[in-house]
Scaffold this motif. Structure first.
Motif, PDB file in Angstrom:
ATOM      1  N   ASP A 127      68.248  33.208-103.301  1.00 39.51           N
ATOM      2  CA  ASP A 127      68.201  33.690-101.919  1.00 39.51           C
ATOM      3  C   ASP A 127      68.338  32.548-100.922  1.00 39.51           C
ATOM      4  O   ASP A 127      69.095  32.636 -99.953  1.00 39.51           O
ATOM      5  CB  ASP A 127      66.896  34.452-101.658  1.00 39.51           C
ATOM      6  N   VAL A 128      67.605  31.471-101.165  1.00 40.07           N
ATOM      7  CA  VAL A 128      67.661  30.326-100.248  1.00 40.07           C
ATOM      8  C   VAL A 128      69.021  29.645-100.332  1.00 40.07           C
ATOM      9  O   VAL A 128      69.593  29.245 -99.309  1.00 40.07           O
ATOM     10  CB  VAL A 128      66.522  29.329-100.551  1.00 40.07           C
ATOM     11  N   ALA A 129      69.544  29.517-101.547  1.00 39.64           N
ATOM     12  CA  ALA A 129      70.848  28.880-101.718  1.00 39.64           C
ATOM     13  C   ALA A 129      71.938  29.680-101.013  1.00 39.64           C
ATOM     14  O   ALA A 129      72.800  29.112-100.331  1.00 39.64           O
ATOM     15  CB  ALA A 129      71.176  28.730-103.207  1.00 39.64           C
ATOM     16  N   GLU A 130      71.909  31.000-101.157  1.00 36.28           N
ATOM     17  CA  GLU A 130      72.901  31.851-100.501  1.00 36.28           C
ATOM     18  C   GLU A 130      72.759  31.771 -98.980  1.00 36.28           C
ATOM     19  O   GLU A 130      73.772  31.680 -98.260  1.00 36.28           O
ATOM     20  CB  GLU A 130      72.747  33.299-100.968  1.00 36.28           C
ATOM     21  N   LYS A 131      71.538  31.786 -98.485  1.00 37.23           N
ATOM     22  CA  LYS A 131      71.310  31.671 -97.042  1.00 37.23           C
ATOM     23  C   LYS A 131      71.862  30.353 -96.508  1.00 37.23           C
ATOM     24  O   LYS A 131      72.482  30.309 -95.435  1.00 37.23           O
ATOM     25  CB  LYS A 131      69.806  31.773 -96.754  1.00 37.23           C
ATOM     26  N   THR A 132      71.650  29.291 -97.270  1.00 39.53           N
ATOM     27  CA  THR A 132      72.135  27.971 -96.847  1.00 39.53           C
ATOM     28  C   THR A 132      73.651  27.913 -96.857  1.00 39.53           C
ATOM     29  O   THR A 132      74.277  27.377 -95.927  1.00 39.53           O
ATOM     30  CB  THR A 132      71.558  26.886 -97.756  1.00 39.53           C
ATOM     31  N   ALA A 133      74.270  28.465 -97.898  1.00 36.08           N
ATOM     32  CA  ALA A 133      75.730  28.479 -97.984  1.00 36.08           C
ATOM     33  C   ALA A 133      76.330  29.257 -96.818  1.00 36.08           C
ATOM     34  O   ALA A 133      77.336  28.832 -96.222  1.00 36.08           O
ATOM     35  CB  ALA A 133      76.175  29.076 -99.316  1.00 36.08           C
ATOM     36  N   ARG A 134      75.719  30.371 -96.473  1.00 33.43           N
ATOM     37  CA  ARG A 134      76.204  31.156 -95.336  1.00 33.43           C
ATOM     38  C   ARG A 134      76.028  30.390 -94.030  1.00 33.43           C
ATOM     39  O   ARG A 134      76.852  30.490 -93.114  1.00 33.43           O
ATOM     40  CB  ARG A 134      75.489  32.495 -95.273  1.00 33.43           C
ATOM     41  N   GLY A 135      74.949  29.625 -93.957  1.00 30.34           N
ATOM     42  CA  GLY A 135      74.729  28.804 -92.774  1.00 30.34           C
ATOM     43  C   GLY A 135      75.843  27.786 -92.587  1.00 30.34           C
ATOM     44  O   GLY A 135      76.344  27.576 -91.480  1.00 30.34           O
ATOM     45  N   TRP A 136      76.257  27.165 -93.690  1.00 30.73           N
ATOM     46  CA  TRP A 136      77.377  26.223 -93.641  1.00 30.73           C
ATOM     47  C   TRP A 136      78.643  26.919 -93.159  1.00 30.73           C
ATOM     48  O   TRP A 136      79.420  26.359 -92.372  1.00 30.73           O
ATOM     49  CB  TRP A 136      77.631  25.630 -95.022  1.00 30.73           C
ATOM     50  N   GLU A 137      78.873  28.124 -93.638  1.00 29.80           N
ATOM     51  CA  GLU A 137      80.093  28.843 -93.278  1.00 29.80           C
ATOM     52  C   GLU A 137      80.131  29.224 -91.801  1.00 29.80           C
ATOM     53  O   GLU A 137      81.195  29.520 -91.262  1.00 29.80           O
ATOM     54  CB  GLU A 137      80.227  30.086 -94.162  1.00 29.80           C
ATOM     55  N   GLY A 138      78.978  29.172 -91.158  1.00 28.17           N
ATOM     56  CA  GLY A 138      78.914  29.505 -89.739  1.00 28.17           C
ATOM     57  C   GLY A 138      79.088  28.326 -88.808  1.00 28.17           C
ATOM     58  O   GLY A 138      79.042  28.495 -87.579  1.00 28.17           O
TER      59      GLY A 138
END
Length: 243
Positions: free
Chosen positions: A207-218
């Motif tokens: 969950d945290v890894a996915e949230k972080t990856a999405r943050g990068w994409e933004g």
């Protein structure tokens, strides 16, 4: 007078070679970067055969057409570059920049029996479930069939960890591609350093890894700004990059 799209792309791509050499991520006079200049992605710029990254100028870059097989016979076109970059630009028109490197830490991770980048920090988490892996290295990629195979692996992903070989990053802009491959190498440096301690890794939850990856994409604007800052450093150090 405003620069044309091709002129600006030439400067940006030439600066990327200089940046990579400045950072020590180059491989002698090998490896290649390309950038599309036509709407359909098939006309693209490529570095000439066996010219050191630190000396590449905007005018040195070759303008090729992915649909024109005669480009493979150009004396300054490396066969592996044409096979890989030509096929990617022909088959994946949404790809505007393609960077292929053999950087030390990313290549080390690519040489593992099972190449992977576990999310252990903010950098490595950028790549959570977002990297394709090629485990079928068979020597120099000097055929169009091999280039097409690699393009197929990239379909749906923008990064390819090339087993026993190196890495390929694609993006919608040169700036995003540069920041991505820089962060990927930094991620692998952190990862290899952590592994070298012999201690267990504290891997982030999915969950945290996915949230972080999405943050990068933004924050693609961060990536583009990182590139613009590095590009200006190269221009200030040696304006010949603009020639």
């Amino acid at each position: 007078m405003a620069l044309s799209h091709e002129e600006q792309t030439r400067i940006d791509l030439a600066a990327t070679f200089r940046i990579i050499a400045h950072l020590g991520m180059h491989e002698a006079v090998a490896n290649h970067f390309s950038a599309a200049v036509s709407a359909d992605g098939k006309q693209f710029l490529l570095n000439p055969k066996w010219k050191h990254f630190s000396r590449i100028r905007a005018s040195d870059l070759l303008l090729l057409n992915a649909d024109d097989s005669a480009c493979a016979d150009h004396p300054n076109v490396d066969s592996t570059a044409w096979s890989i970059h030509g096929q990617i630009h022909r088959l994946l028109p949404q790809t505007r920049a393609v960077l292929h490197l053999h950087p030390v830490y990313t290549t080390a991770v690519a040489c593992l029996a099972k190449p992977h980048i576990p999310p252990i920090d903010q950098n490595t988490a950028r790549y959570f479930n977002r990297v394709a892996v090629d485990e079928l290295y068979g020597g120099m990629a000097d055929t169009e069939a091999e280039g097409a195979r690699l393009a197929g692996l990239l379909d749906g992903k923008s990064r390819l960890l090339m087993g026993n070989h190196g890495v390929m990053v694609t993006a919608a802009s040169i700036g995003e591609a540069f920041d991505d491959i820089w962060t990927l190498e930094r991620s692998c440096q952190i990862l290899v350093t952590a592994w070298s301690t012999g201690q267990p890794l504290r891997v982030l939850s999915d969950d945290v890894a996915e949230k972080t990856a999405r943050g990068w994409e933004g924050i693609t604007d961060f990536s583009r700004r990182h590139f613009e800052e590095m590009k200006q450093l190269m221009i200030d150090a040696d304006p010949s990059v603009l020639d």
